[in-house]
Design a protein around this motif. Structure first.
Motif, PDB file in Angstrom:
ATOM      1  N   SER A 133       0.853  -1.176   0.000  1.00  0.00           N
ATOM      2  CA  SER A 133       0.000   0.000   0.000  1.00  0.00           C
ATOM      3  C   SER A 133       0.894   1.232   0.000  1.00  0.00           C
ATOM      4  O   SER A 133       1.913   1.263   0.698  1.00  0.00           O
ATOM      5  N   ASN A 134       0.522   2.229  -0.772  1.00  0.00           N
ATOM      6  CA  ASN A 134       1.289   3.470  -0.871  1.00  0.00           C
ATOM      7  C   ASN A 134       2.762   3.231  -1.187  1.00  0.00           C
ATOM      8  O   ASN A 134       3.654   3.821  -0.570  1.00  0.00           O
ATOM      9  N   LYS A 135       3.028   2.327  -2.102  1.00  0.00           N
ATOM     10  CA  LYS A 135       4.377   1.987  -2.571  1.00  0.00           C
ATOM     11  C   LYS A 135       5.267   1.418  -1.471  1.00  0.00           C
ATOM     12  O   LYS A 135       6.486   1.437  -1.566  1.00  0.00           O
ATOM     13  N   LYS A 136       4.663   0.899  -0.408  1.00  0.00           N
ATOM     14  CA  LYS A 136       5.403   0.241   0.670  1.00  0.00           C
ATOM     15  C   LYS A 136       4.902  -1.190   0.771  1.00  0.00           C
ATOM     16  O   LYS A 136       3.710  -1.436   0.709  1.00  0.00           O
ATOM     17  N   THR A 137       5.834  -2.130   0.924  1.00  0.00           N
ATOM     18  CA  THR A 137       5.482  -3.539   1.025  1.00  0.00           C
ATOM     19  C   THR A 137       5.977  -4.103   2.346  1.00  0.00           C
ATOM     20  O   THR A 137       7.133  -3.908   2.721  1.00  0.00           O
ATOM     21  N   PHE A 138       5.089  -4.794   3.039  1.00  0.00           N
ATOM     22  CA  PHE A 138       5.423  -5.463   4.289  1.00  0.00           C
ATOM     23  C   PHE A 138       5.265  -6.959   4.066  1.00  0.00           C
ATOM     24  O   PHE A 138       4.216  -7.410   3.621  1.00  0.00           O
ATOM     25  N   VAL A 139       6.313  -7.728   4.362  1.00  0.00           N
ATOM     26  CA  VAL A 139       6.279  -9.178   4.198  1.00  0.00           C
ATOM     27  C   VAL A 139       6.260  -9.813   5.578  1.00  0.00           C
ATOM     28  O   VAL A 139       7.171  -9.596   6.380  1.00  0.00           O
ATOM     29  N   LEU A 140       5.229 -10.600   5.854  1.00  0.00           N
ATOM     30  CA  LEU A 140       5.071 -11.264   7.135  1.00  0.00           C
ATOM     31  C   LEU A 140       5.077 -12.775   6.907  1.00  0.00           C
ATOM     32  O   LEU A 140       4.531 -13.253   5.910  1.00  0.00           O
ATOM     33  N   THR A 141       5.683 -13.522   7.823  1.00  0.00           N
ATOM     34  CA  THR A 141       5.733 -14.972   7.692  1.00  0.00           C
ATOM     35  C   THR A 141       4.621 -15.620   8.514  1.00  0.00           C
ATOM     36  O   THR A 141       4.211 -15.103   9.558  1.00  0.00           O
ATOM     37  N   LYS A 142       4.176 -16.766   8.037  1.00  0.00           N
ATOM     38  CA  LYS A 142       3.094 -17.489   8.704  1.00  0.00           C
ATOM     39  C   LYS A 142       3.598 -18.043  10.025  1.00  0.00           C
ATOM     40  O   LYS A 142       4.640 -18.701  10.083  1.00  0.00           O
ATOM     41  N   SER A 143       2.866 -17.759  11.106  1.00  0.00           N
ATOM     42  CA  SER A 143       3.298 -18.234  12.414  1.00  0.00           C
ATOM     43  C   SER A 143       2.420 -19.373  12.929  1.00  0.00           C
ATOM     44  O   SER A 143       2.930 -20.302  13.553  1.00  0.00           O
ATOM     45  N   GLU A 144       1.110 -19.295  12.665  1.00  0.00           N
ATOM     46  CA  GLU A 144       0.234 -20.365  13.141  1.00  0.00           C
ATOM     47  C   GLU A 144      -1.103 -20.344  12.413  1.00  0.00           C
ATOM     48  O   GLU A 144      -1.479 -19.355  11.788  1.00  0.00           O
ATOM     49  N   THR A 145      -1.814 -21.473  12.524  1.00  0.00           N
ATOM     50  CA  THR A 145      -3.153 -21.593  11.968  1.00  0.00           C
ATOM     51  C   THR A 145      -4.060 -22.139  13.058  1.00  0.00           C
ATOM     52  O   THR A 145      -3.757 -23.159  13.675  1.00  0.00           O
ATOM     53  N   LYS A 146      -5.178 -21.444  13.283  1.00  0.00           N
ATOM     54  CA  LYS A 146      -6.161 -21.877  14.283  1.00  0.00           C
ATOM     55  C   LYS A 146      -7.500 -22.028  13.565  1.00  0.00           C
ATOM     56  O   LYS A 146      -8.172 -21.034  13.288  1.00  0.00           O
ATOM     57  N   GLY A 147      -7.886 -23.229  13.236  1.00  0.00           N
ATOM     58  CA  GLY A 147      -9.153 -23.460  12.545  1.00  0.00           C
ATOM     59  C   GLY A 147      -9.157 -22.777  11.191  1.00  0.00           C
ATOM     60  O   GLY A 147      -8.349 -23.096  10.327  1.00  0.00           O
ATOM     61  N   ASP A 148     -10.048 -21.802  11.029  1.00  0.00           N
ATOM     62  CA  ASP A 148     -10.120 -21.071   9.757  1.00  0.00           C
ATOM     63  C   ASP A 148      -9.346 -19.749   9.806  1.00  0.00           C
ATOM     64  O   ASP A 148      -9.410 -18.964   8.873  1.00  0.00           O
ATOM     65  N   GLU A 149      -8.600 -19.507  10.882  1.00  0.00           N
ATOM     66  CA  GLU A 149      -7.811 -18.279  11.022  1.00  0.00           C
ATOM     67  C   GLU A 149      -6.324 -18.592  10.821  1.00  0.00           C
ATOM     68  O   GLU A 149      -5.791 -19.528  11.391  1.00  0.00           O
ATOM     69  N   THR A 150      -5.681 -17.782   9.968  1.00  0.00           N
ATOM     70  CA  THR A 150      -4.242 -17.910   9.750  1.00  0.00           C
ATOM     71  C   THR A 150      -3.574 -16.634  10.224  1.00  0.00           C
ATOM     72  O   THR A 150      -4.031 -15.534   9.902  1.00  0.00           O
ATOM     73  N   ILE A 151      -2.484 -16.771  10.985  1.00  0.00           N
ATOM     74  CA  ILE A 151      -1.801 -15.623  11.570  1.00  0.00           C
ATOM     75  C   ILE A 151      -0.398 -15.506  10.989  1.00  0.00           C
ATOM     76  O   ILE A 151       0.355 -16.485  10.948  1.00  0.00           O
ATOM     77  N   TYR A 152      -0.082 -14.298  10.514  1.00  0.00           N
ATOM     78  CA  TYR A 152       1.245 -13.971   9.976  1.00  0.00           C
ATOM     79  C   TYR A 152       1.851 -12.899  10.874  1.00  0.00           C
ATOM     80  O   TYR A 152       1.158 -11.971  11.292  1.00  0.00           O
ATOM     81  N   LYS A 153       3.165 -13.002  11.159  1.00  0.00           N
ATOM     82  CA  LYS A 153       3.812 -12.033  12.043  1.00  0.00           C
ATOM     83  C   LYS A 153       5.183 -11.635  11.532  1.00  0.00           C
ATOM     84  O   LYS A 153       5.877 -12.415  10.889  1.00  0.00           O
TER      85      LYS A 153
END
Length: 144
Positions: free
Chosen positions: A95-115
């Protein structure tokens, strides 16, 4: 008089042959691809979400990359790229010519968390919640 008539006739003949337009158009212009991409969800139904995906296989290892466009509450459009390869799964948020890359840390049911550092992205269905400190940004996948 003969020279003037000869020059005038040459100019007319030259202009008639050089102004001949062809239907094929200018060859140096890149044509756009008018093919339509149909994306089907897991049930086989046509998905109306704007998405682009690609799969690359190298030495039997598959890398899958899926691009989505998300929309924030304030109307800002955000490009989100999910990448799954044998080493790690990441999400890149641009967004706004800035990119943030986050790695997958965990999955809980239908929720996926990247940090990454103090930034967390929670993906549930068509929603993506970004958290950084006390700031929470809610994004929804756009429809075509």
């Amino acid at each position: 008089m003969k020279k003037g008539l000869l020059i005038a006739a040459s100019m007319i003949a030259l202009s008639l042959t050089s102004c001949n337009k062809k239907e094929s158009g200018n060859k140096s212009i890149i044509k756009t691809d008018s093919s339509e991409t149909v994306v089907k969800d897991t049930n086989g139904k046509i998905d109306s979400v704007s998405q682009s995906s690609s799969t690359l296989e190298v030495n039997g290892k598959k890398t899958e990359k899926t691009d989505y466009v998300y929309k924030a509450v304030d109307g800002t459009l955000v490009k989100v790229v999910f990448k799954n390869d044998p080493k790690e799964s990441t999400v890149a948020i641009t967004s706004n010519k800035k990119t943030f890359v986050l790695t997958k840390s965990e999955t809980k049911g239908d929720e996926t968390i990247y940090k990454k550092d103090d930034m967390t992205a929670r993906v549930v269905g068509d929603s993506l919640h970004l958290e950084q400190g006390n700031n929470i940004i809610e994004l929804k996948r756009t429809k075509i």
